[in-house]
Design a protein around this motif. Structure first.
Motif, PDB file in Angstrom:
ATOM      1  N   ASP A 159      -6.294   3.270   1.251  1.00 28.09           N
ATOM      2  CA  ASP A 159      -6.604   4.146   0.116  1.00 28.09           C
ATOM      3  C   ASP A 159      -7.761   5.092   0.443  1.00 28.09           C
ATOM      4  N   GLU A 219       1.828   3.331  -2.189  1.00 26.48           N
ATOM      5  CA  GLU A 219       1.392   4.461  -3.007  1.00 26.48           C
ATOM      6  C   GLU A 219       0.308   5.298  -2.339  1.00 26.48           C
ATOM      7  N   VAL A 220      -0.446   4.695  -1.423  1.00 30.04           N
ATOM      8  CA  VAL A 220      -1.603   5.402  -0.862  1.00 30.04           C
ATOM      9  C   VAL A 220      -1.513   5.639   0.643  1.00 30.04           C
ATOM     10  N   CYS A 250      -3.223   8.590   3.518  1.00 29.53           N
ATOM     11  CA  CYS A 250      -4.161   8.166   4.556  1.00 29.53           C
ATOM     12  C   CYS A 250      -3.693   8.643   5.927  1.00 29.53           C
ATOM     13  N   HIS A 252     -12.476   7.628  -0.892  1.00 29.42           N
ATOM     14  CA  HIS A 252     -12.002   6.250  -1.069  1.00 29.42           C
ATOM     15  C   HIS A 252     -11.631   6.041  -2.533  1.00 29.42           C
ATOM     16  N   ILE A 253     -10.386   5.648  -2.762  1.00 29.17           N
ATOM     17  CA  ILE A 253      -9.935   5.426  -4.144  1.00 29.17           C
ATOM     18  C   ILE A 253     -10.536   4.137  -4.682  1.00 29.17           C
ATOM     19  N   ARG A 313      -8.991   8.703   2.551  1.00 29.66           N
ATOM     20  CA  ARG A 313      -8.549   9.994   3.083  1.00 29.66           C
ATOM     21  C   ARG A 313      -9.703  10.575   3.882  1.00 29.66           C
ATOM     22  N   SER A 365       0.802  -1.225   0.000  1.00 28.24           N
ATOM     23  CA  SER A 365       0.000   0.000   0.000  1.00 28.24           C
ATOM     24  C   SER A 365       0.833   1.272   0.000  1.00 28.24           C
TER      25      SER A 365
END
Length: 307
Positions: free
Chosen positions: A99, A19-20, A24, A234-235, A101, A17
């Protein structure tokens, strides 16, 4: 922080995880306005990227990492994260995907919702990165809904009364209310619920574990409450493009229904799901083709994931 504010811990499940995760973690401080952020646990499923390194560099948060040593699944990581907490000192645990925020002040309305008797789980309004609504609420899975969705599709069924399992009417997301279950990307769980119903079901590696947990809570009299004043970006999206994940989602959906309902009902439900995925596969949807194969002729790899 105002004395007496709800005491909240956060559990973030990571698996490759990197990349995200930073985004967060960065959102938590502002998202926790109005509550006491007691602890943040990053429970890692043996990531091969720099997820743990990013977690270790996070500053300004009461952060702890828990390493499972293998890809044990979402539920197992949630349980490991919760085990690292002293829930006797907490009011609730916020389980969140990396992923996601949090928008400023997102946790306080959820904590407020749990302050009412009988409410055990609170979920926010989920939005896509472009700010549009991400439908996240679900109705109870039934044979009737599976049959309707097989014939006219889940999107259309969700817009016609209560025929579909997915709640798609934007108006339903403008006001707070109870739901059978919701997407597990972000949910605040009362520590009373955790103590009463126990851990998440680790037999679901991925998908349906949040459904099982919410329905089990309901079996014990705890309602899941939707609170639109709380907003989380939420991606998401992997199950919509990855055939293996899409197949696992469908297989686990059927698996959970079989556990909770009689054999005749489960058999009809299975056939309805096969029919629906089959129609979409004939229309060219690659993920549905993988789902049909998994339902009719599961591979050893997928069976291992599902079991």
């Amino acid at each position: 922080m105002t004395p007496g504010a709800p005491r909240i811990a956060v559990v973030i499940v990571t698996y490759n995880s990197a990349e995200v995760l930073e985004g967060c973690l960065h959102s938590l401080a502002e998202g926790a306005r109005g509550v006491r952020l007691a602890k943040v646990v990053v429970a890692d499923n043996a990531s091969k990227d720099d997820s743990l390194g990013i977690a270790g560099k996070a500053s300004g948060l009461p952060l702890q990492t828990v390493q499972l040593g293998r890809n044990a699944g979402y539920a197992a990581a949630v349980n490991a994260g919760v085990e690292a907490l002293d829930i006797q000192e907490l009011d609730a645990v916020f389980v969140i995907n990396p992923d996601c925020r949090l928008r400023p002040g997102a946790l306080a309305p959820l904590a407020g919702a749990l302050g009412r008797p009988g409410r055990g789980i609170a979920v926010p309004r989920l939005i896509n990165p472009d700010g549009s609504l991400q439908p996240s609420l679900r109705r109870t899975p039934t044979v009737r809904r599976a049959l309707v969705e097989a014939v006219i599709g889940g999107g259309l069924a969700g817009r016609i009364g209560t025929l579909g399992e997915l709640v798609t009417d934007p108006g339903e997301y403008e006001r707070p209310g109870a739901a059978a279950w919701a997407t597990g990307a972000a949910m605040l769980v009362s520590t009373e619920v955790i103590r009463e119903i126990g851990p998440w079901d680790e037999s679901f590696l991925l998908y349906s574990e949040e459904t099982e947990f919410a329905l089990r809570a309901a079996d014990h009299g705890w309602a899941l409450w939707y609170e639109p004043a709380s907003v989380v970006e939420h991606i998401g999206g992997d199950s919509g493009v990855n055939p293996t994940l899409a197949a696992l989602l469908i297989v686990n959906k059927v698996k959970l229904f079989r556990r909770r309902r009689s054999t005749p009902a489960a058999s009809v439900y299975y056939l309805a799901v096969v029919l629906g995925e089959g129609v979409r596969a004939l229309a060219g949807r690659r993920t549905s083709r993988a789902s049909v194969v998994a339902l009719l002729r599961p591979s050893r790899r997928l069976q291992k994931l599902a079991d």
